[in-house]
Design a protein around this motif. Structure first.
Motif, PDB file in Angstrom:
ATOM      1  N   ASP A 164       0.813  -1.049  -0.004  1.00  0.00           N
ATOM      2  CA  ASP A 164      -0.022   0.230  -0.268  1.00  0.00           C
ATOM      3  C   ASP A 164       0.493   1.244   0.455  1.00  0.00           C
ATOM      4  O   ASP A 164       0.330   2.479  -0.662  1.00  0.00           O
ATOM      5  N   THR A 165       2.168   1.231   1.137  1.00  0.00           N
ATOM      6  CA  THR A 165       2.770   2.745   1.029  1.00  0.00           C
ATOM      7  C   THR A 165       3.371   2.768  -0.155  1.00  0.00           C
ATOM      8  O   THR A 165       3.541   4.002  -0.668  1.00  0.00           O
ATOM      9  N   ALA A 166       4.181   1.486  -1.010  1.00  0.00           N
ATOM     10  CA  ALA A 166       4.669   1.700  -2.857  1.00  0.00           C
ATOM     11  C   ALA A 166       3.689   2.313  -4.155  1.00  0.00           C
ATOM     12  O   ALA A 166       4.599   3.141  -4.190  1.00  0.00           O
ATOM     13  N   GLU A 167       2.657   2.319  -3.289  1.00  0.00           N
ATOM     14  CA  GLU A 167       1.899   3.453  -3.896  1.00  0.00           C
ATOM     15  C   GLU A 167       1.721   4.748  -3.407  1.00  0.00           C
ATOM     16  O   GLU A 167       1.494   5.627  -5.038  1.00  0.00           O
ATOM     17  N   LEU A 168       2.784   5.240  -2.946  1.00  0.00           N
ATOM     18  CA  LEU A 168       2.720   7.005  -2.636  1.00  0.00           C
ATOM     19  C   LEU A 168       3.761   7.044  -3.792  1.00  0.00           C
ATOM     20  O   LEU A 168       4.636   6.449  -3.986  1.00  0.00           O
ATOM     21  N   PRO A 169       3.546   8.443  -3.944  1.00  0.00           N
ATOM     22  CA  PRO A 169       4.092   9.372  -5.405  1.00  0.00           C
ATOM     23  C   PRO A 169       5.799   9.539  -5.163  1.00  0.00           C
ATOM     24  O   PRO A 169       6.381   8.783  -5.808  1.00  0.00           O
ATOM     25  N   ASP A 170       5.825   9.324  -4.081  1.00  0.00           N
ATOM     26  CA  ASP A 170       7.124   9.629  -3.605  1.00  0.00           C
ATOM     27  C   ASP A 170       7.805   8.945  -2.849  1.00  0.00           C
ATOM     28  O   ASP A 170       9.033   9.037  -1.634  1.00  0.00           O
ATOM     29  N   VAL A 171       7.768   7.433  -3.201  1.00  0.00           N
ATOM     30  CA  VAL A 171       7.952   6.172  -1.929  1.00  0.00           C
ATOM     31  C   VAL A 171       8.272   5.552  -3.591  1.00  0.00           C
ATOM     32  O   VAL A 171       8.013   4.951  -4.038  1.00  0.00           O
ATOM     33  N   THR A 172       9.981   5.137  -3.051  1.00  0.00           N
ATOM     34  CA  THR A 172      10.396   4.155  -4.050  1.00  0.00           C
ATOM     35  C   THR A 172      10.824   2.631  -2.386  1.00  0.00           C
ATOM     36  O   THR A 172      11.975   3.227  -1.862  1.00  0.00           O
ATOM     37  N   LEU A 173      10.437   1.715  -3.211  1.00  0.00           N
ATOM     38  CA  LEU A 173      10.616   0.482  -2.060  1.00  0.00           C
ATOM     39  C   LEU A 173      11.498  -0.724  -3.205  1.00  0.00           C
ATOM     40  O   LEU A 173      11.204  -0.917  -4.136  1.00  0.00           O
ATOM     41  N   GLN A 174      12.389  -1.097  -2.804  1.00  0.00           N
ATOM     42  CA  GLN A 174      13.374  -2.256  -3.250  1.00  0.00           C
ATOM     43  C   GLN A 174      13.591  -3.173  -2.646  1.00  0.00           C
ATOM     44  O   GLN A 174      13.815  -3.202  -1.337  1.00  0.00           O
ATOM     45  N   VAL A 175      14.113  -4.757  -2.572  1.00  0.00           N
ATOM     46  CA  VAL A 175      14.501  -5.910  -2.183  1.00  0.00           C
ATOM     47  C   VAL A 175      15.559  -6.097  -2.419  1.00  0.00           C
ATOM     48  O   VAL A 175      16.149  -6.637  -3.877  1.00  0.00           O
ATOM     49  N   MET A 176      16.327  -6.449  -1.473  1.00  0.00           N
ATOM     50  CA  MET A 176      17.766  -7.147  -1.990  1.00  0.00           C
ATOM     51  C   MET A 176      17.476  -8.603  -1.327  1.00  0.00           C
ATOM     52  O   MET A 176      17.468  -9.043  -0.498  1.00  0.00           O
ATOM     53  N   PRO A 177      17.641  -9.583  -2.944  1.00  0.00           N
ATOM     54  CA  PRO A 177      16.721 -10.290  -2.789  1.00  0.00           C
ATOM     55  C   PRO A 177      18.418 -11.576  -1.909  1.00  0.00           C
ATOM     56  O   PRO A 177      18.998 -11.120  -1.801  1.00  0.00           O
ATOM     57  N   LEU A 178      17.516 -13.097  -1.256  1.00  0.00           N
ATOM     58  CA  LEU A 178      18.653 -13.799  -1.281  1.00  0.00           C
ATOM     59  C   LEU A 178      19.983 -14.114  -2.120  1.00  0.00           C
ATOM     60  O   LEU A 178      21.373 -14.456  -0.854  1.00  0.00           O
ATOM     61  N   ALA A 179      19.701 -14.214  -3.010  1.00  0.00           N
ATOM     62  CA  ALA A 179      20.414 -14.238  -3.742  1.00  0.00           C
ATOM     63  C   ALA A 179      21.468 -13.334  -4.671  1.00  0.00           C
ATOM     64  O   ALA A 179      22.313 -13.817  -5.816  1.00  0.00           O
ATOM     65  N   ALA A 180      21.319 -12.339  -4.370  1.00  0.00           N
ATOM     66  CA  ALA A 180      22.497 -11.044  -4.676  1.00  0.00           C
ATOM     67  C   ALA A 180      23.495 -11.546  -4.271  1.00  0.00           C
ATOM     68  O   ALA A 180      24.054 -12.494  -3.405  1.00  0.00           O
ATOM     69  N   THR A 181      24.428 -10.807  -5.624  1.00  0.00           N
ATOM     70  CA  THR A 181      25.741 -11.030  -5.441  1.00  0.00           C
ATOM     71  C   THR A 181      26.034  -9.437  -4.433  1.00  0.00           C
ATOM     72  O   THR A 181      25.613  -8.992  -3.732  1.00  0.00           O
ATOM     73  N   PRO A 182      27.647  -9.975  -3.897  1.00  0.00           N
ATOM     74  CA  PRO A 182      28.209  -9.312  -2.512  1.00  0.00           C
ATOM     75  C   PRO A 182      28.206  -7.828  -2.820  1.00  0.00           C
ATOM     76  O   PRO A 182      28.007  -7.202  -4.090  1.00  0.00           O
ATOM     77  N   HIS A 183      27.121  -7.144  -2.174  1.00  0.00           N
ATOM     78  CA  HIS A 183      27.603  -5.412  -2.197  1.00  0.00           C
ATOM     79  C   HIS A 183      28.182  -4.382  -1.017  1.00  0.00           C
ATOM     80  O   HIS A 183      27.694  -5.013   0.652  1.00  0.00           O
ATOM     81  N   LEU A 235      16.860  -6.285  -6.164  1.00  0.00           N
ATOM     82  CA  LEU A 235      15.625  -6.194  -7.424  1.00  0.00           C
ATOM     83  C   LEU A 235      14.532  -4.580  -7.762  1.00  0.00           C
ATOM     84  O   LEU A 235      14.670  -4.237  -7.126  1.00  0.00           O
ATOM     85  N   PRO A 236      14.674  -4.724  -8.848  1.00  0.00           N
ATOM     86  CA  PRO A 236      13.500  -3.222  -9.210  1.00  0.00           C
ATOM     87  C   PRO A 236      12.508  -3.063  -8.942  1.00  0.00           C
ATOM     88  O   PRO A 236      11.875  -4.557  -8.261  1.00  0.00           O
ATOM     89  N   MET A 237      11.960  -2.312  -8.653  1.00  0.00           N
ATOM     90  CA  MET A 237      10.343  -2.239  -8.050  1.00  0.00           C
ATOM     91  C   MET A 237       9.735  -2.855  -8.286  1.00  0.00           C
ATOM     92  O   MET A 237       8.578  -3.465  -8.105  1.00  0.00           O
ATOM     93  N   ASP A 238       9.033  -2.885  -9.640  1.00  0.00           N
ATOM     94  CA  ASP A 238       8.358  -4.082 -10.315  1.00  0.00           C
ATOM     95  C   ASP A 238       8.566  -5.646  -9.389  1.00  0.00           C
ATOM     96  O   ASP A 238       7.590  -6.104  -9.339  1.00  0.00           O
TER      97      ASP A 238
END
Length: 253
Positions: A164-183, A235-238
């Motif tokens: 629901d909050t991600a629908e706000l125009p000024d909120v960007t949400l991303q998930v760092m996946p479990l399989a992500a490379t080191p960062h 991950l990208p937002m979509d």
């Protein structure tokens, strides 16, 4: 300035106030002439005696936490990497109570409830009229798999809150996946607050006994650069929203 020595000492140690009409002459003495800087610091001087809404919770809100809430309320944007817990600006009431109770081990139930109220009240910056806070939050996928054994609905409702909050125009949400490379986020979570005008960015690092701040320009740049690399790895937002929706649906089974 025509002051006695102790006055300047009190101002420099945050034990005294400076009047708005004293700001420009003092900055001139320091060799600061940029009108944008002068105007910004005069504004801070005018606001210095104002009481924030969080002052009514002074019995449970520590001075360090009050400082953070003040920064958050003045910020134009916040970038946050959260590897262990949902950011406070995105939490439900139930999730806030559960996580505060788990971390604030010396707090009474009434204090936990009050701190949860504070956390929810902070969220008004996301919808404040005219200039809502711009929030860019990156949450590690492991956080989304957390479960509350005695209250299984807590995480389901929290996942819905994220969508629901991600629908706000000024909120960007991303998930760092479990399989992500080191960062760079492997070094821990952080929050980077940016302010309008000439005011410098501030980084907040949280721990069990409060928070510490990083304010030097070069040190803050390290975190800003790290955030960009974390963004590129997450991950990208979509895809993020699709994953959260999948987990939310699964939680209903």
């Amino acid at each position: 300035m025509g002051w006695i020595g102790p006055k300047l000492s009190r101002i420099e140690t945050a034990n005294g106030y400076i009047r708005p009409n004293e700001v420009a002459p003092l900055l001139k003495a320091y060799g600061v002439a940029d009108p944008e800087v002068v105007a910004a610091l005069e504004g801070l001087a005018r606001d210095a005696r104002k009481q924030g809404w969080w002052q009514t919770y002074s019995g449970v809100v520590s001075p360090a936490y009050a400082d953070y809430i003040s920064l958050e309320s003045d910020a134009e944007s916040i970038r946050a990497y959260a590897p262990l817990v949902i950011p406070g600006l995105l939490q439900t009431a139930a999730y806030a109570r559960e996580t505060i109770a788990a971390n604030a081990t010396t707090r009474s139930p009434d204090e936990v409830a009050a701190l949860a109220e504070v956390r929810l009240a902070r969220q008004s910056v996301l919808t404040r009229p005219g200039n809502p806070l711009k929030l860019w939050a990156i949450i590690h996928e492991a956080v989304l798999h957390q479960r509350f054994a005695t209250r299984p609905a807590v995480m389901r409702d929290q996942l819905r809150r994220l969508l629901d909050t991600a629908e706000l125009p000024d909120v960007t949400l991303q998930v760092m996946p479990l399989a992500a490379t080191p960062h760079p986020g492997g070094a821990g979570g952080f929050t980077l607050a940016s302010f309008p005008g000439p005011m410098p960015d501030v980084v907040t690092l949280e721990n069990l006994i409060g928070a510490t701040y990083v304010e030097g320009v070069n040190d803050v740049r390290v975190f800003a650069d790290a955030f960009e690399r974390i963004v590129a790895t997450a991950l990208p937002m979509d895809d993020t929203l699709a994953l959260i929706a999948q987990l939310e649906e699964r939680s209903r089974e």
